[in-house]
Write a protein that holds these residues in place. Structure first.
Motif, PDB file in Angstrom:
ATOM      1  N   GLU A 113     -26.943  76.099 -13.253  1.00 34.96           N
ATOM      2  CA  GLU A 113     -26.721  76.639 -11.914  1.00 34.96           C
ATOM      3  C   GLU A 113     -25.874  75.651 -11.139  1.00 34.96           C
ATOM      4  OE1 GLU A 113     -29.798  79.179  -9.699  1.00 34.96           O
ATOM      5  OE2 GLU A 113     -29.910  77.260  -8.644  1.00 34.96           O
ATOM      6  N   ASN A 114     -24.866  76.164 -10.447  1.00 36.82           N
ATOM      7  CA  ASN A 114     -24.009  75.324  -9.599  1.00 36.82           C
ATOM      8  C   ASN A 114     -23.415  74.132 -10.348  1.00 36.82           C
ATOM      9  OD1 ASN A 114     -24.499  76.955  -7.322  1.00 36.82           O
ATOM     10  ND2 ASN A 114     -26.388  75.850  -6.865  1.00 36.82           N
ATOM     11  N   GLY A 115     -23.059  74.351 -11.608  1.00 33.39           N
ATOM     12  CA  GLY A 115     -22.327  73.333 -12.351  1.00 33.39           C
ATOM     13  C   GLY A 115     -23.158  72.224 -12.959  1.00 33.39           C
ATOM     14  N   ARG A 116     -24.470  72.369 -12.955  1.00 34.42           N
ATOM     15  CA  ARG A 116     -25.342  71.387 -13.628  1.00 34.42           C
ATOM     16  C   ARG A 116     -26.395  72.128 -14.436  1.00 34.42           C
ATOM     17  NH1 ARG A 116     -27.613  67.303  -9.256  1.00 34.42           N
ATOM     18  NH2 ARG A 116     -27.970  69.244  -8.138  1.00 34.42           N
ATOM     19  N   VAL A 117     -27.119  71.391 -15.280  1.00 33.71           N
ATOM     20  CA  VAL A 117     -28.216  71.995 -16.020  1.00 33.71           C
ATOM     21  C   VAL A 117     -29.538  71.441 -15.514  1.00 33.71           C
ATOM     22  CG1 VAL A 117     -27.015  72.581 -18.154  1.00 33.71           C
ATOM     23  CG2 VAL A 117     -27.923  70.277 -17.872  1.00 33.71           C
ATOM     24  N   ALA A 139     -29.160  67.574 -14.646  1.00 33.55           N
ATOM     25  CA  ALA A 139     -28.336  66.701 -15.474  1.00 33.55           C
ATOM     26  C   ALA A 139     -26.897  67.200 -15.444  1.00 33.55           C
ATOM     27  CB  ALA A 139     -28.845  66.675 -16.914  1.00 33.55           C
ATOM     28  N   TYR A 140     -25.967  66.269 -15.610  1.00 33.87           N
ATOM     29  CA  TYR A 140     -24.563  66.659 -15.748  1.00 33.87           C
ATOM     30  C   TYR A 140     -24.382  67.416 -17.054  1.00 33.87           C
ATOM     31  CZ  TYR A 140     -23.307  63.433 -11.970  1.00 33.87           C
ATOM     32  OH  TYR A 140     -23.192  62.794 -10.752  1.00 33.87           O
ATOM     33  N   MET A 141     -23.495  68.400 -17.040  1.00 39.74           N
ATOM     34  CA  MET A 141     -23.323  69.242 -18.212  1.00 39.74           C
ATOM     35  C   MET A 141     -22.487  68.579 -19.300  1.00 39.74           C
ATOM     36  SD  MET A 141     -22.849  73.020 -16.451  1.00 39.74           S
ATOM     37  CE  MET A 141     -23.332  73.949 -17.912  1.00 39.74           C
ATOM     38  N   HIS A 142     -21.513  67.738 -18.930  1.00 40.11           N
ATOM     39  CA  HIS A 142     -20.551  67.219 -19.907  1.00 40.11           C
ATOM     40  C   HIS A 142     -21.131  66.167 -20.839  1.00 40.11           C
ATOM     41  CE1 HIS A 142     -20.494  64.090 -16.858  1.00 40.11           C
ATOM     42  NE2 HIS A 142     -19.822  63.307 -17.679  1.00 40.11           N
ATOM     43  N   CYS A 143     -22.287  65.598 -20.483  1.00 36.32           N
ATOM     44  CA  CYS A 143     -22.874  64.549 -21.325  1.00 36.32           C
ATOM     45  C   CYS A 143     -24.269  64.932 -21.797  1.00 36.32           C
ATOM     46  CB  CYS A 143     -22.906  63.218 -20.584  1.00 36.32           C
ATOM     47  SG  CYS A 143     -23.764  63.262 -18.990  1.00 36.32           S
ATOM     48  N   ASN A 144     -24.596  66.195 -21.703  1.00 33.53           N
ATOM     49  CA  ASN A 144     -25.896  66.715 -22.095  1.00 33.53           C
ATOM     50  C   ASN A 144     -25.666  67.753 -23.191  1.00 33.53           C
ATOM     51  OD1 ASN A 144     -28.025  69.010 -21.743  1.00 33.53           O
ATOM     52  ND2 ASN A 144     -28.977  67.258 -20.736  1.00 33.53           N
ATOM     53  N   SER A 145     -26.435  67.682 -24.278  1.00 38.50           N
ATOM     54  CA  SER A 145     -26.198  68.617 -25.392  1.00 38.50           C
ATOM     55  C   SER A 145     -26.374  70.064 -24.943  1.00 38.50           C
ATOM     56  CB  SER A 145     -27.135  68.301 -26.563  1.00 38.50           C
ATOM     57  OG  SER A 145     -28.499  68.461 -26.189  1.00 38.50           O
ATOM     58  N   PRO A 155     -16.313  80.917 -19.394  1.00 39.59           N
ATOM     59  CA  PRO A 155     -14.855  81.038 -19.282  1.00 39.59           C
ATOM     60  C   PRO A 155     -14.218  79.698 -18.918  1.00 39.59           C
ATOM     61  CG  PRO A 155     -15.974  82.782 -18.061  1.00 39.59           C
ATOM     62  CD  PRO A 155     -17.032  81.807 -18.462  1.00 39.59           C
ATOM     63  N   ASP A 156     -12.976  79.519 -19.329  1.00 41.98           N
ATOM     64  CA  ASP A 156     -12.269  78.270 -19.022  1.00 41.98           C
ATOM     65  C   ASP A 156     -12.262  77.987 -17.526  1.00 41.98           C
ATOM     66  OD1 ASP A 156     -11.745  77.915 -21.691  1.00 41.98           O
ATOM     67  OD2 ASP A 156      -9.677  78.678 -21.590  1.00 41.98           O
ATOM     68  N   SER A 157     -12.126  79.041 -16.728  1.00 39.79           N
ATOM     69  CA  SER A 157     -12.097  78.852 -15.273  1.00 39.79           C
ATOM     70  C   SER A 157     -13.414  78.285 -14.762  1.00 39.79           C
ATOM     71  CB  SER A 157     -11.793  80.177 -14.573  1.00 39.79           C
ATOM     72  OG  SER A 157     -12.773  81.153 -14.905  1.00 39.79           O
ATOM     73  N   ALA A 158     -14.530  78.697 -15.383  1.00 32.99           N
ATOM     74  CA  ALA A 158     -15.841  78.192 -14.973  1.00 32.99           C
ATOM     75  C   ALA A 158     -15.991  76.726 -15.350  1.00 32.99           C
ATOM     76  CB  ALA A 158     -16.949  79.018 -15.616  1.00 32.99           C
ATOM     77  N   VAL A 159     -15.482  76.357 -16.527  1.00 31.38           N
ATOM     78  CA  VAL A 159     -15.530  74.950 -16.962  1.00 31.38           C
ATOM     79  C   VAL A 159     -14.701  74.091 -16.016  1.00 31.38           C
ATOM     80  CG1 VAL A 159     -14.980  73.337 -18.816  1.00 31.38           C
ATOM     81  CG2 VAL A 159     -15.900  75.598 -19.366  1.00 31.38           C
ATOM     82  N   GLU A 160     -13.509  74.576 -15.663  1.00 29.48           N
ATOM     83  CA  GLU A 160     -12.660  73.834 -14.730  1.00 29.48           C
ATOM     84  C   GLU A 160     -13.346  73.660 -13.386  1.00 29.48           C
ATOM     85  OE1 GLU A 160      -9.063  76.037 -14.571  1.00 29.48           O
ATOM     86  OE2 GLU A 160      -8.494  75.588 -16.655  1.00 29.48           O
ATOM     87  N   SER A 161     -14.069  74.691 -12.955  1.00 28.25           N
ATOM     88  CA  SER A 161     -14.783  74.613 -11.681  1.00 28.25           C
ATOM     89  C   SER A 161     -15.879  73.548 -11.724  1.00 28.25           C
ATOM     90  CB  SER A 161     -15.385  75.983 -11.350  1.00 28.25           C
ATOM     91  OG  SER A 161     -16.128  75.930 -10.158  1.00 28.25           O
ATOM     92  N   VAL A 162     -16.576  73.460 -12.853  1.00 29.39           N
ATOM     93  CA  VAL A 162     -17.622  72.447 -13.013  1.00 29.39           C
ATOM     94  C   VAL A 162     -17.014  71.051 -12.927  1.00 29.39           C
ATOM     95  CG1 VAL A 162     -19.274  71.437 -14.634  1.00 29.39           C
ATOM     96  CG2 VAL A 162     -19.171  73.925 -14.338  1.00 29.39           C
ATOM     97  N   VAL A 163     -15.908  70.853 -13.631  1.00 27.74           N
ATOM     98  CA  VAL A 163     -15.253  69.534 -13.636  1.00 27.74           C
ATOM     99  C   VAL A 163     -14.734  69.194 -12.248  1.00 27.74           C
ATOM    100  CG1 VAL A 163     -13.341  68.185 -14.588  1.00 27.74           C
ATOM    101  CG2 VAL A 163     -14.668  69.703 -16.082  1.00 27.74           C
ATOM    102  N   ASP A 164     -14.143  70.174 -11.562  1.00 28.76           N
ATOM    103  CA  ASP A 164     -13.636  69.922 -10.212  1.00 28.76           C
ATOM    104  C   ASP A 164     -14.767  69.551  -9.254  1.00 28.76           C
ATOM    105  OD1 ASP A 164     -11.068  70.462 -11.004  1.00 28.76           O
ATOM    106  OD2 ASP A 164     -11.050  72.532 -10.275  1.00 28.76           O
ATOM    107  N   ASN A 197     -25.230  65.307 -28.472  1.00 28.76           N
ATOM    108  CA  ASN A 197     -25.206  64.266 -27.449  1.00 28.76           C
ATOM    109  C   ASN A 197     -25.659  62.999 -28.149  1.00 28.76           C
ATOM    110  OD1 ASN A 197     -25.771  62.399 -25.458  1.00 28.76           O
ATOM    111  ND2 ASN A 197     -27.394  63.589 -24.497  1.00 28.76           N
ATOM    112  N   LEU A 198     -24.690  62.171 -28.506  1.00 28.50           N
ATOM    113  CA  LEU A 198     -24.994  60.952 -29.260  1.00 28.50           C
ATOM    114  C   LEU A 198     -24.914  59.753 -28.325  1.00 28.50           C
ATOM    115  CD1 LEU A 198     -22.947  61.774 -32.492  1.00 28.50           C
ATOM    116  CD2 LEU A 198     -25.370  62.221 -32.026  1.00 28.50           C
ATOM    117  N   GLY A 199     -25.961  59.585 -27.540  1.00 31.03           N
ATOM    118  CA  GLY A 199     -26.003  58.483 -26.591  1.00 31.03           C
ATOM    119  C   GLY A 199     -25.026  58.624 -25.451  1.00 31.03           C
ATOM    120  N   GLU A 200     -24.679  59.861 -25.077  1.00 33.53           N
ATOM    121  CA  GLU A 200     -23.696  60.083 -24.019  1.00 33.53           C
ATOM    122  C   GLU A 200     -24.317  60.106 -22.630  1.00 33.53           C
ATOM    123  OE1 GLU A 200     -21.182  63.499 -25.101  1.00 33.53           O
ATOM    124  OE2 GLU A 200     -21.901  63.155 -27.149  1.00 33.53           O
ATOM    125  N   ASP A 201     -25.602  60.397 -22.563  1.00 30.86           N
ATOM    126  CA  ASP A 201     -26.312  60.425 -21.283  1.00 30.86           C
ATOM    127  C   ASP A 201     -27.196  59.195 -21.135  1.00 30.86           C
ATOM    128  OD1 ASP A 201     -27.220  61.408 -18.828  1.00 30.86           O
ATOM    129  OD2 ASP A 201     -28.912  62.415 -19.757  1.00 30.86           O
TER     130      ASP A 201
END
Length: 258
Positions: A113-117, A139-145, A155-164, A197-201
């Motif tokens: 929800e709202n770009g996080r898990v 938790a942040y989505m990009h470093c969580n399995s 969608p790519d647009s949703a991923v871009e929105s999370v990163v932004d 997630n190999l030690g990324e979080d």
């Protein structure tokens, strides 16, 4: 956040609501505080803090212990209502328990929800992790399995929105912090059917997750995690990924016949 200004803050929110949320957030983070501490932390006048606390107390959202205010159980009641609103929670909770028992490792149900898990439900297995402290945390989505498993099917647009919105902050030296590298990672997740997630979080913690897909919607993710010496990359990609994939079938059935 200050007590000055008009009706709306810079983000378009109502000032009085912003003040109330600032008080609630500090009570959550501190475990409890008095009027003076809350006024100093928020920049609000003591009288303003007291007025907000009185209103929250009247509705059960704070309790007073001497001169200390703490969050009340009414928040828990709201949280329970929100969690049970997610049909994936009822469908997946018993499956998570089975995974904990069969693997001995932590197992988690996450949703986004709202770009996080958020960790909706989980068990500790043979670890000493206090799962109650993690349930309901973000938790942040990009470093969580689980986050990556979900992102890979948005969608790519949703991923871009999370990163932004949240960026790609480095939690450890292993965290992906480059958008192009993240895109490559998500493409690999889609191809192989699981995310790692190999030690990324957290350093020394490995995890593997699969998406929970139902009727073309990403409902969340199912993950298994544990110390790297037990949850090796090889184990993640074989035994644990297989268990997760098999478990998703049971969850899909539960969703279909709920």
């Amino acid at each position: 956040m200050t007590a000055n200004g008009g009706k709306h803050g810079g983000g378009g929110g109502v000032k009085s609501d912003e003040r109330l949320f600032a008080i609630a957030e500090h009570l959550r983070e501190s475990g409890g505080a008095g009027v003076t501490e809350l006024a100093n932390h928020t920049g609000l006048a003591k009288s303003t803090v007291h007025d907000h606390l009185s209103t929250m107390r009247d509705h059960g959202f704070v309790v007073k212990d001497g001169t200390t205010y703490r969050l009340g159980l009414e928040f828990f009641a709201y949280g329970q209502s929100v969690r049970t609103r997610h049909d994936v929670y009822e469908a997946a909770a018993p499956i998570v328990d089975d995974l904990v028992e069969s693997t001995g490792e932590m197992a988690w149900l996450l949703t986004h929800e709202n770009g996080r898990v958020m960790y909706l439900y989980g068990g500790a297995g043979e670890t000493e992790v206090n799962t109650n402290a993690l349930i309901g945390s973000w938790a942040y989505m990009h470093c969580n399995s689980g986050g990556k498993a979900i992102l890979a099917h948005l969608p790519d647009s949703a991923v871009e929105s999370v990163v932004d919105r949240h960026g790609l902050p480095a939690r450890t030296p292993n965290t992906i912090t480059d958008p192009d590298e993240l895109a490559e990672e998500l493409a690999a997740v889609r191809e192989q059917g699981y995310a790692l997630n190999l030690g990324e979080d957290l350093e020394g913690i490995h995890a593997v997750a699969v998406p929970l897909l139902f009727e073309e919607e990403v409902k969340g993710a199912l993950a298994i995690a544990g110390p790297a010496h037990r949850v090796s990359e090889e184990r993640c990609e074989t035994e644990l990924a297989d268990k997760l994939r098999a478990s998703t079938n049971d969850i899909e059935l539960n969703l279909a016949y709920r």
